[in-house]
Write a protein that holds these residues in place. Structure first.
Motif, PDB file in Angstrom:
ATOM      1  N   PHE A  50       0.835  -1.193   0.000  1.00  0.00           N
ATOM      2  CA  PHE A  50       0.000   0.000   0.000  1.00  0.00           C
ATOM      3  C   PHE A  50       0.872   1.245   0.000  1.00  0.00           C
ATOM      4  CE2 PHE A  50      -2.260  -3.328   2.367  1.00  0.00           C
ATOM      5  CZ  PHE A  50      -3.412  -3.439   1.594  1.00  0.00           C
ATOM      6  N   ALA A  51       0.378   2.297  -0.610  1.00  0.00           N
ATOM      7  CA  ALA A  51       1.123   3.564  -0.657  1.00  0.00           C
ATOM      8  C   ALA A  51       0.870   4.337   0.639  1.00  0.00           C
ATOM      9  CB  ALA A  51       0.696   4.376  -1.868  1.00  0.00           C
ATOM     10  N   GLY A  52       1.324   3.794   1.737  1.00  0.00           N
ATOM     11  CA  GLY A  52       1.148   4.437   3.022  1.00  0.00           C
ATOM     12  C   GLY A  52      -0.261   4.298   3.566  1.00  0.00           C
ATOM     13  N   GLY A  55      -3.254   4.906   1.127  1.00  0.00           N
ATOM     14  CA  GLY A  55      -3.529   3.771   0.253  1.00  0.00           C
ATOM     15  C   GLY A  55      -4.261   2.657   0.993  1.00  0.00           C
ATOM     16  N   LEU A  56      -3.903   2.473   2.252  1.00  0.00           N
ATOM     17  CA  LEU A  56      -4.565   1.456   3.075  1.00  0.00           C
ATOM     18  C   LEU A  56      -6.027   1.838   3.343  1.00  0.00           C
ATOM     19  CD1 LEU A  56      -4.119  -1.209   4.582  1.00  0.00           C
ATOM     20  CD2 LEU A  56      -3.291   0.118   6.543  1.00  0.00           C
ATOM     21  N   VAL A  57      -6.269   3.107   3.596  1.00  0.00           N
ATOM     22  CA  VAL A  57      -7.640   3.582   3.804  1.00  0.00           C
ATOM     23  C   VAL A  57      -8.478   3.365   2.542  1.00  0.00           C
ATOM     24  CG1 VAL A  57      -9.070   5.643   4.168  1.00  0.00           C
ATOM     25  CG2 VAL A  57      -7.041   5.266   5.586  1.00  0.00           C
ATOM     26  N   ALA A  58      -7.914   3.701   1.391  1.00  0.00           N
ATOM     27  CA  ALA A  58      -8.639   3.518   0.128  1.00  0.00           C
ATOM     28  C   ALA A  58      -8.950   2.041  -0.096  1.00  0.00           C
ATOM     29  CB  ALA A  58      -7.825   4.074  -1.036  1.00  0.00           C
ATOM     30  N   ALA A  59      -7.995   1.160   0.207  1.00  0.00           N
ATOM     31  CA  ALA A  59      -8.214  -0.281   0.032  1.00  0.00           C
ATOM     32  C   ALA A  59      -9.279  -0.787   1.001  1.00  0.00           C
ATOM     33  CB  ALA A  59      -6.907  -1.034   0.235  1.00  0.00           C
ATOM     34  N   TYR A  60      -9.289  -0.265   2.206  1.00  0.00           N
ATOM     35  CA  TYR A  60     -10.318  -0.620   3.195  1.00  0.00           C
ATOM     36  C   TYR A  60     -11.702  -0.251   2.675  1.00  0.00           C
ATOM     37  CZ  TYR A  60     -13.365   1.147   7.001  1.00  0.00           C
ATOM     38  OH  TYR A  60     -14.433   1.480   7.803  1.00  0.00           O
ATOM     39  N   LEU A  61     -11.847   0.946   2.136  1.00  0.00           N
ATOM     40  CA  LEU A  61     -13.146   1.382   1.626  1.00  0.00           C
ATOM     41  C   LEU A  61     -13.539   0.600   0.375  1.00  0.00           C
ATOM     42  CD1 LEU A  61     -12.736   5.218   2.196  1.00  0.00           C
ATOM     43  CD2 LEU A  61     -14.233   3.656   3.473  1.00  0.00           C
ATOM     44  N   GLU A  62     -12.566   0.299  -0.463  1.00  0.00           N
ATOM     45  CA  GLU A  62     -12.854  -0.507  -1.655  1.00  0.00           C
ATOM     46  C   GLU A  62     -13.369  -1.893  -1.272  1.00  0.00           C
ATOM     47  OE1 GLU A  62     -10.623  -2.246  -5.670  1.00  0.00           O
ATOM     48  OE2 GLU A  62      -9.441  -1.254  -4.111  1.00  0.00           O
ATOM     49  N   GLU A  63     -12.727  -2.515  -0.297  1.00  0.00           N
ATOM     50  CA  GLU A  63     -13.141  -3.846   0.149  1.00  0.00           C
ATOM     51  C   GLU A  63     -14.522  -3.790   0.803  1.00  0.00           C
ATOM     52  OE1 GLU A  63     -13.008  -7.977   1.109  1.00  0.00           O
ATOM     53  OE2 GLU A  63     -12.133  -6.705  -0.435  1.00  0.00           O
ATOM     54  N   ARG A  64     -14.763  -2.759   1.570  1.00  0.00           N
ATOM     55  CA  ARG A  64     -16.068  -2.604   2.215  1.00  0.00           C
ATOM     56  C   ARG A  64     -17.161  -2.435   1.155  1.00  0.00           C
ATOM     57  NH1 ARG A  64     -17.079  -1.703   7.517  1.00  0.00           N
ATOM     58  NH2 ARG A  64     -19.182  -0.992   7.982  1.00  0.00           N
ATOM     59  N   PHE A 108     -18.848   4.173   5.636  1.00  0.00           N
ATOM     60  CA  PHE A 108     -18.734   5.201   4.597  1.00  0.00           C
ATOM     61  C   PHE A 108     -19.108   6.574   5.149  1.00  0.00           C
ATOM     62  CE2 PHE A 108     -19.329   1.380   1.932  1.00  0.00           C
ATOM     63  CZ  PHE A 108     -18.186   1.495   1.163  1.00  0.00           C
ATOM     64  N   GLN A 109     -20.186   6.635   5.915  1.00  0.00           N
ATOM     65  CA  GLN A 109     -20.578   7.923   6.493  1.00  0.00           C
ATOM     66  C   GLN A 109     -19.506   8.435   7.446  1.00  0.00           C
ATOM     67  OE1 GLN A 109     -24.457   7.415   8.263  1.00  0.00           O
ATOM     68  NE2 GLN A 109     -25.524   7.693   6.308  1.00  0.00           N
ATOM     69  N   ALA A 110     -18.926   7.535   8.224  1.00  0.00           N
ATOM     70  CA  ALA A 110     -17.861   7.943   9.145  1.00  0.00           C
ATOM     71  C   ALA A 110     -16.647   8.451   8.371  1.00  0.00           C
ATOM     72  CB  ALA A 110     -17.475   6.770  10.042  1.00  0.00           C
ATOM     73  N   ALA A 111     -16.268   7.727   7.315  1.00  0.00           N
ATOM     74  CA  ALA A 111     -15.116   8.141   6.516  1.00  0.00           C
ATOM     75  C   ALA A 111     -15.369   9.480   5.842  1.00  0.00           C
ATOM     76  CB  ALA A 111     -14.792   7.073   5.477  1.00  0.00           C
ATOM     77  N   ALA A 112     -16.597   9.727   5.429  1.00  0.00           N
ATOM     78  CA  ALA A 112     -16.916  10.978   4.742  1.00  0.00           C
ATOM     79  C   ALA A 112     -16.677  12.189   5.635  1.00  0.00           C
ATOM     80  CB  ALA A 112     -18.366  10.956   4.262  1.00  0.00           C
ATOM     81  N   THR A 113     -16.782  12.011   6.949  1.00  0.00           N
ATOM     82  CA  THR A 113     -16.549  13.131   7.871  1.00  0.00           C
ATOM     83  C   THR A 113     -15.062  13.323   8.166  1.00  0.00           C
ATOM     84  OG1 THR A 113     -16.706  11.792   9.903  1.00  0.00           O
ATOM     85  CG2 THR A 113     -18.767  12.663   8.987  1.00  0.00           C
ATOM     86  N   GLU A 114     -14.244  12.347   7.789  1.00  0.00           N
ATOM     87  CA  GLU A 114     -12.827  12.411   8.132  1.00  0.00           C
ATOM     88  C   GLU A 114     -11.890  12.704   6.957  1.00  0.00           C
ATOM     89  OE1 GLU A 114     -11.148   9.886  11.223  1.00  0.00           O
ATOM     90  OE2 GLU A 114     -12.873   8.572  10.938  1.00  0.00           O
ATOM     91  N   LEU A 115     -12.264  12.266   5.771  1.00  0.00           N
ATOM     92  CA  LEU A 115     -11.334  12.341   4.648  1.00  0.00           C
ATOM     93  C   LEU A 115     -11.394  13.680   3.924  1.00  0.00           C
ATOM     94  CD1 LEU A 115     -11.709   8.818   2.984  1.00  0.00           C
ATOM     95  CD2 LEU A 115     -10.251   9.524   4.894  1.00  0.00           C
ATOM     96  N   ALA A 117     -11.046  16.255   0.667  1.00  0.00           N
ATOM     97  CA  ALA A 117     -11.623  16.098  -0.677  1.00  0.00           C
ATOM     98  C   ALA A 117     -10.674  15.418  -1.657  1.00  0.00           C
ATOM     99  CB  ALA A 117     -12.038  17.461  -1.215  1.00  0.00           C
ATOM    100  N   ASP A 118      -9.379  15.567  -1.456  1.00  0.00           N
ATOM    101  CA  ASP A 118      -8.419  14.995  -2.413  1.00  0.00           C
ATOM    102  C   ASP A 118      -7.877  13.624  -1.979  1.00  0.00           C
ATOM    103  OD1 ASP A 118      -6.989  15.909  -0.237  1.00  0.00           O
ATOM    104  OD2 ASP A 118      -5.389  16.843  -1.411  1.00  0.00           O
ATOM    105  N   HIS A 119      -8.484  13.035  -0.960  1.00  0.00           N
ATOM    106  CA  HIS A 119      -8.000  11.738  -0.474  1.00  0.00           C
ATOM    107  C   HIS A 119      -8.345  10.636  -1.474  1.00  0.00           C
ATOM    108  CE1 HIS A 119      -7.564   8.170   2.056  1.00  0.00           C
ATOM    109  NE2 HIS A 119      -6.888   8.925   2.910  1.00  0.00           N
ATOM    110  N   PRO A 120      -7.444   9.663  -1.697  1.00  0.00           N
ATOM    111  CA  PRO A 120      -7.745   8.585  -2.658  1.00  0.00           C
ATOM    112  C   PRO A 120      -8.939   7.718  -2.271  1.00  0.00           C
ATOM    113  CG  PRO A 120      -5.703   8.129  -1.444  1.00  0.00           C
ATOM    114  CD  PRO A 120      -6.078   9.553  -1.154  1.00  0.00           C
ATOM    115  N   GLY A 121      -9.332   7.737  -1.014  1.00  0.00           N
ATOM    116  CA  GLY A 121     -10.504   6.975  -0.600  1.00  0.00           C
ATOM    117  C   GLY A 121     -11.814   7.592  -1.050  1.00  0.00           C
ATOM    118  N   GLN A 122     -11.782   8.860  -1.463  1.00  0.00           N
ATOM    119  CA  GLN A 122     -13.014   9.530  -1.885  1.00  0.00           C
ATOM    120  C   GLN A 122     -13.678   8.821  -3.057  1.00  0.00           C
ATOM    121  OE1 GLN A 122     -14.811  11.912  -0.648  1.00  0.00           O
ATOM    122  NE2 GLN A 122     -13.488  12.891   0.864  1.00  0.00           N
TER     123      GLN A 122
END
Length: 199
Positions: A50-52, A55-64, A108-115, A117-122
């Motif tokens: 993962f790219a730090g 990248g791990l956060v984005a992969a977590y959201l993708e898997e979810r 997803f709602q929790a992540a939306a309050t934390e990430l 706008a330019d985060h790869p998890g968006q």
């Protein structure tokens, strides 16, 4: 002869640990060291996959997102009645929570309050919104609703309300609503029946 379960790879262990910790404690509050400790891997191993942390956060959201879509697809495959298909999002939510053991609100709602706008998890937060709004609209059209966009918006609002109720219940012992998903489903059924009766 029974097969021995495959040993999870380092990537799988990292993703599993991140998923648990990000959901339980929040993304910002979870440091990389906590994920590494739970997964039992080194920093070098994480950076090889993962790219730090981003990248791990984005992969977590993708898997979810993948798991959530699979559960909803499964529920839809079992249901042929148009009214029940419109309500399938609530059964899918209940089934998803039973399988994952989720006890809080929506990841997803929790992540939306934390990430930011330019985060790869968006991209996965957007994918979740597109899946929900697009599929509900498609189901409303298939059911012959006279104003399918309004019906889809009503159902999405009830779905979001159920998730907010789950989050409130998790943080407030003795919260008023013990079954926000069931209540949202019952309210949605009333809305669907009214909308389809007037088509």
């Amino acid at each position: 002869m029974s097969r021995t379960p495959a040993t999870p790879t380092a990537r799988q262990r990292l993703l599993s640990a991140a998923s648990e910790l990000f959901y339980e404690s929040g993304i910002a509050a979870t440091g990389v060291d906590a994920v590494l400790g739970r997964a039992g891997v080194s920093p070098a191993t994480m950076y090889a996959h993962f790219a730090g942390k981003d990248g791990l956060v984005a992969a977590y959201l993708e898997e979810r997102h993948r798991r959530w879509r699979e559960v909803w697809d499964e529920v839809l495959a079992e249901e042929g009645d148009h009214r029940e298909r419109l309500l399938s999002v609530f059964e899918a939510l209940a089934r998803y929570r039973r399988r994952t053991g989720d006890r809080r609100g929506c990841g997803f709602q929790a992540a939306a309050t934390e990430l930011p706008a330019d985060h790869p998890g968006q991209v996965w937060l957007t994918a979740d919104t597109i899946l929900l709004s697009g599929r509900l609209l498609e189901l409303a059209r298939a059911a012959g609703a006279d104003r399918p966009d309004e019906l889809a918006a009503d159902l999405l609002l009830l779905y979001d309300g159920a998730l907010a109720g789950l989050a409130r219940r998790a943080t407030t012992p003795g919260a008023l609503d013990e079954d926000p998903v069931g209540r949202a489903r019952a309210t949605a059924r009333t809305v669907v029946d009214a909308r389809l009766a007037g088509r």
